[in-house]
Design an enzyme around this catalytic site. Structure first.
Site, PDB file in Angstrom:
ATOM      1  N   ASP A  11     125.078  -1.512 102.110  1.00 42.97           N
ATOM      2  CA  ASP A  11     124.190  -1.161 102.724  1.00 42.97           C
ATOM      3  C   ASP A  11     124.225  -1.291 104.472  1.00 42.97           C
ATOM      4  OD1 ASP A  11     120.501  -2.458 102.326  1.00 42.97           O
ATOM      5  OD2 ASP A  11     121.699  -2.760 104.223  1.00 42.97           O
ATOM      6  N   ASP A 115     121.625   5.852 102.337  1.00 44.49           N
ATOM      7  CA  ASP A 115     123.594   5.252 102.376  1.00 44.49           C
ATOM      8  C   ASP A 115     124.371   6.425 102.362  1.00 44.49           C
ATOM      9  OD1 ASP A 115     122.723   2.398 103.220  1.00 44.49           O
ATOM     10  OD2 ASP A 115     121.359   2.105 101.423  1.00 44.49           O
ATOM     11  N   HIS A 183     117.741  -6.845 107.340  1.00 47.38           N
ATOM     12  CA  HIS A 183     118.229  -5.423 107.879  1.00 47.38           C
ATOM     13  C   HIS A 183     119.681  -5.867 108.516  1.00 47.38           C
ATOM     14  CE1 HIS A 183     115.488  -2.740 107.199  1.00 47.38           C
ATOM     15  NE2 HIS A 183     114.184  -3.626 107.268  1.00 47.38           N
TER      16      HIS A 183
END
Length: 216
Positions: A11, A115, A183
């Site tokens: 991520d 991604d 995040h």
């Protein structure tokens, strides 16, 4: 296809702003590069790669980016540029036999397609790294970077939901609390892995549901 042994839960976080004027989308750069190598056979974390990255096009993080990701300016200032981090990442993958002549059966798992479909190819082009693409001018990366499991799609299909959910929505649906900060790349990877384990407990098998880069 050999039975999967590993998932690479990945991520990225990247430079950004809320107007696309300070940091245009085509100039976004990776600022956090985490991967959790998860052994499906033994249900355990085999290894973790986690580095921050110093951006070059827009080295000053926007307030929006810092507020969103929690990444501080001094963190990226002290980090290595992407080519150095990328080389260490290749070494990490080789050390666990994900890259090599006879690699272990493994696939990336991400929360969305961005991604590996968008951000990694863009970063490689911005950094002038061409050997990871299948051929000159291609948008398609070499294995294992050319395919991945999008957990949003897998979760929706497995639980027969009407629409795909984001990470927080999947956690709520699974009656799980968010751990860490949303995040934060490494915290997101850990929460995604919690969802993977929950799905596996419920009978999900991550074998034949891969997304792929656009052919060109």
């Amino acid at each position: 296809m050999p039975r999967l042994r590993y998932l690479l839960v990945l991520d990225f976080e990247a430079t950004c702003d809320d107007t696309d004027k300070i940091v245009p989308k085509e100039e976004m750069e990776i600022t956090e590069f985490p991967t959790i190598l998860y052994d499906l056979h033994d249900d355990k974390v085999e290894a973790v790669f986690h580095e921050y990255v110093r951006p070059s096009l827009h080295p000053q993080l926007t307030k929006f980016c810092t507020d969103l990701t929690g990444i501080q300016q001094d963190t990226v200032d002290a980090a290595s540029p992407f080519p150095d981090v990328w080389e260490r990442y290749q070494q990490f993958l080789r050390s666990h036999n994900i890259l090599g002549d006879e690699p272990s059966p493994a696939v990336f798992l991400t929360c969305g397609d961005w991604d590996l479909k968008t951000m990694l190819p863009q970063q490689l082009r911005l950094s002038g790294i061409t050997e990871t693409f299948k051929f000159s001018g291609s948008r398609v990366l070499k294995p294992p970077f050319d395919r991945w499991i999008n957990i949003k799609k897998s979760y929706r299909d497995f639980y027969r939901l009407r629409y795909p959910k984001g990470m927080e929505g999947m956690l709520r649906h699974a009656k799980m609390e968010l751990e860490g900060r949303h995040h934060s790349g490494i915290d997101d990877c850990k929460n995604i892995l919690r969802l993977v384990r929950k799905m596996r407990q419920d009978g999900w098998k991550p074998q034949h549901e891969f997304s792929r880069s656009n052919a060109s």
